[in-house]
Design a protein around this motif. Structure first.
Motif, mmCIF file in Angstrom:
data_model
loop_
_atom_site.group_PDB
_atom_site.id
_atom_site.type_symbol
_atom_site.label_atom_id
_atom_site.label_comp_id
_atom_site.label_asym_id
_atom_site.label_seq_id
_atom_site.Cartn_x
_atom_site.Cartn_y
_atom_site.Cartn_z
ATOM 1 N N LEU A 342 0.852 -1.191 0.000
ATOM 2 C CA LEU A 342 0.000 0.000 0.000
ATOM 3 C C LEU A 342 0.889 1.242 0.000
ATOM 4 N N TRP A 343 0.542 2.211 -0.859
ATOM 5 C CA TRP A 343 1.339 3.425 -0.968
ATOM 6 C C TRP A 343 0.931 4.435 0.105
ATOM 7 N N LYS A 344 1.927 5.105 0.667
ATOM 8 C CA LYS A 344 1.657 6.050 1.757
ATOM 9 C C LYS A 344 0.710 7.162 1.334
ATOM 10 N N LYS A 345 0.883 7.690 0.111
ATOM 11 C CA LYS A 345 0.060 8.820 -0.341
ATOM 12 C C LYS A 345 -1.423 8.473 -0.382
ATOM 13 N N TRP A 346 -1.735 7.224 -0.705
ATOM 14 C CA TRP A 346 -3.131 6.824 -0.896
ATOM 15 C C TRP A 346 -3.493 5.672 0.035
ATOM 16 N N PHE A 347 -2.884 5.692 1.214
ATOM 17 C CA PHE A 347 -3.003 4.555 2.123
ATOM 18 C C PHE A 347 -4.457 4.255 2.477
ATOM 19 N N VAL A 348 -5.221 5.275 2.824
ATOM 20 C CA VAL A 348 -6.607 5.057 3.245
ATOM 21 C C VAL A 348 -7.416 4.449 2.108
ATOM 22 N N GLN A 349 -7.275 4.985 0.896
ATOM 23 C CA GLN A 349 -8.018 4.436 -0.246
ATOM 24 C C GLN A 349 -7.636 2.989 -0.529
ATOM 25 N N LEU A 350 -6.349 2.687 -0.405
ATOM 26 C CA LEU A 350 -5.868 1.352 -0.750
ATOM 27 C C LEU A 350 -6.180 0.318 0.324
ATOM 28 N N LEU A 351 -6.677 0.764 1.475
ATOM 29 C CA LEU A 351 -7.173 -0.186 2.474
ATOM 30 C C LEU A 351 -8.485 -0.829 2.023
ATOM 31 N N ALA A 352 -9.140 -0.231 1.010
ATOM 32 C CA ALA A 352 -10.471 -0.690 0.577
ATOM 33 C C ALA A 352 -10.385 -1.816 -0.451
ATOM 34 N N TRP A 353 -9.581 -2.847 -0.155
ATOM 35 C CA TRP A 353 -9.535 -4.039 -0.999
ATOM 36 C C TRP A 353 -10.453 -5.098 -0.393
ATOM 37 N N TYR A 354 -10.796 -6.080 -1.205
ATOM 38 C CA TYR A 354 -11.652 -7.129 -0.674
ATOM 39 C C TYR A 354 -11.447 -8.425 -1.460
ATOM 40 N N LYS A 355 -11.883 -9.528 -0.866
ATOM 41 C CA LYS A 355 -11.873 -10.830 -1.510
ATOM 42 C C LYS A 355 -13.248 -11.090 -2.116
ATOM 43 N N PRO A 356 -13.346 -11.413 -3.405
ATOM 44 C CA PRO A 356 -14.633 -11.807 -3.975
ATOM 45 C C PRO A 356 -15.197 -13.009 -3.212
ATOM 46 N N ASP A 357 -16.522 -13.128 -3.183
ATOM 47 C CA ASP A 357 -17.177 -14.158 -2.374
ATOM 48 C C ASP A 357 -16.626 -15.557 -2.630
ATOM 49 N N THR A 358 -16.382 -15.882 -3.880
ATOM 50 C CA THR A 358 -15.944 -17.240 -4.221
ATOM 51 C C THR A 358 -14.444 -17.434 -4.049
ATOM 52 N N GLU A 359 -13.736 -16.379 -3.643
ATOM 53 C CA GLU A 359 -12.277 -16.443 -3.549
ATOM 54 C C GLU A 359 -11.768 -16.293 -2.118
ATOM 55 N N ARG A 360 -12.653 -16.370 -1.152
ATOM 56 C CA ARG A 360 -12.218 -16.200 0.232
ATOM 57 C C ARG A 360 -11.302 -17.335 0.661
#
Length: 503
Positions: A342-360
């Motif tokens: 995660l890049w420092k400049k956009w750290f908060v935005q890049l925290l918004a990742w997720y696993k698709p339902d079938t890929e958990r």
């Protein structure tokens, strides 16, 4: 195309495409493209990617092109040596157990002296033999191959060479991509395949009453390359200035000014399977046609991670290392620091990742990366859309500590009429199992607001993290959460929280 005995063959002149990646005609066409791209007087403007022609620490010396008695040996560059070289991108495939015989020839501490002395061509794995042949056919002397240029049983050397991966591929004159082979033991020049015929077959009435058969394509051909499923190969593709791709049917060429095509220009029309990432994003000396704006950089990084995580890694511990070359280069160009992906400049935005339902996943690896990093999980990672507003603020961000000023809520603090407007996306199939292993199964889940994203109907959704308090205000991420109704947060004040570090 017309195939076999066919009354229409005198009208439709094209025939099924036979695989040809090593004939004199093909190599002559490849040399012509190379000469055009690297012409000293008028080179491709955007292909002057190699910042330096200094050889890597070790390369294979396959002999001078004009020498009829060429040998192979490992060259150790103790001082700066300026010379063009090629780099190989290929699939290792499953390696035999240490007790199995024969073992593939690798650079190890006990083989170093022998490899410097002389290497018998037949002792190399077939894909490396083929790469030596290609290097010689194209008139080059030096070839970089990871298996023989990195000491495989020395972690210190691995770490040092991997840190140089960006410059190794960027400075290579050409990258040879053994795209059609799924393991080094198969080679990529001599493999056989059925002739290519387009998918759609049409019977055409002829004047004499017979029927001719024509095969047509509705779209450009999309290669199915085993190499495109390999995690390490993404950065090799992105960092290379020029590529010769040994594909299913043809030898393909791609550089920063010519899109993917067969070297002869008489074969198929191709569709690049990777999203067209603008290679000039890595060119500090040129004006990038994309990637100057902050929002473009965030999009680029999300695209890189999504494409990368769709690929396979033999060793899950390479999750961050296999994109280290990309991050090293971007850290220099973007003047920023990448912390666990995660890049420092956009750290908060890049925290918004997720696993698709079938890929958990069943579990995460907190020894590899903290829970807030996508690198703590294996498999595919997706991102939510671009933020319209960041609610959380970074107070402290280091490799060992993250402190945010943000709004946070417990489940029982939410108006019961609004609970149905909250959509949780857990990272794991069963988060309680992970927490139970550490005696945290009774901890209450909480919601941490990151910011908002704009929906297609021009309304906004809140985006946050699903977290648990693991140690008096230290929080572990267990998923992503979407808030359809932002009234949930109306009376909540920001406070300082700490995100759990890597264990």
């Amino acid at each position: 195309m017309a195939a076999g005995y066919n009354p229409i063959k005198n009208i439709v002149m094209r025939r099924p495409l036979q695989r040809d990646v090593r004939s004199e005609r093909v190599f002559a066409a490849a040399k012509s493209l190379i000469d055009q791209c690297m012409d000293p007087k008028s080179p491709h403007e955007h292909c002057q990617y190699s910042r330096d022609t200094v050889l890597p620490a070790r390369v294979l010396d396959v002999g001078k092109p004009e020498n009829p008695n060429q040998t192979i040996k490992l060259k150790i560059c103790e001082t700066e040596i300026h010379a063009p070289y090629l780099a190989l991108s290929y699939c290792w495939g499953k390696q035999p157990k240490p007790t199995a015989q024969p073992q593939p020839l690798l650079l190890r501490r006990d083989t170093l002296d022998n490899l410097v002395g002389d290497i018998r061509l037949g002792s190399l794995q077939p894909s490396i033999q083929d790469a030596v042949f290609v290097t010689r056919q194209l008139g080059f002397r030096y070839l970089w191959v990871d298996a023989l240029c990195i000491i495989q049983d020395c972690d210190a050397d691995k770490d040092e060479q991997l840190s140089r991966m960006s410059t190794i591929y960027m400075n290579a004159a050409i990258t040879i991509a053994a795209a059609s082979s799924d393991k080094a033991a198969d080679g990529f020049l001599s493999r056989r395949s059925r002739p290519y015929l387009p998918d759609y077959k049409f019977n055409i009435p002829m004047p004499d009453g017979e029927k001719g058969t024509v095969y047509l394509s509705a779209d450009a051909y999309q290669p199915d390359h085993p190499l495109d499923t390999r995690g390490w190969a993404l950065q090799e593709f992105m960092l290379s200035s020029r590529m010769l791709i040994f594909s299913n049917y043809e030898l393909l060429w791609q550089c920063k000014e010519i899109e993917l095509r067969g070297v002869t220009g008489t074969g198929l029309e191709y569709l690049q399977t990777l999203e067209a990432l603008p290679w000039t994003v890595f060119d500090a000396d040129g004006d990038a046609y994309y990637g100057n704006l902050e929002v473009e950089k965030v999009y680029l990084w999300k695209t890189i991670i999504q494409q990368y995580t769709e690929r396979n890694l033999t060793d899950p511990e390479d999750r961050l290392r296999a994109v280290q070359g990309i991050t090293t280069e971007l850290e220099s160009l973007w003047r920023d620091t990448c912390v666990y992906g995660l890049w420092k400049k956009w750290f908060v935005q890049l925290l918004a990742w997720y696993k698709p339902d079938t890929e958990r996943e069943q579990s995460r690896c907190l020894k590899r990366a903290p829970s807030w990093s996508w690198a703590s999980l294996s498999g595919v990672i997706h991102y939510e859309g671009s933020f319209s507003d960041e609610d959380a603020k970074v107070k402290l961000l280091t490799i060992s500590m993250v402190k945010l000023t943000c709004r946070i809520l417990k489940d029982d603090e939410i108006d019961s009429t609004l609970l149905d407007t909250i959509a949780e996306r857990p990272d794991l199939v069963d988060s309680s199992t992970e927490l139970g292993r550490r005696g945290l199964q009774d901890r209450e889940t909480e919601y941490l607001l990151l910011g908002t994203v704009e929906r297609e109907d021009e309304c906004e959704n809140g985006i946050g993290l699903l977290v648990v308090d693991v140690d008096k205000g230290v929080y572990r991420r267990i998923g992503l959460v979407i808030f359809e109704d932002m009234r949930i947060w109306d009376r909540v004040s920001p406070r300082e929280v700490t995100l759990e570090a890597r264990l």
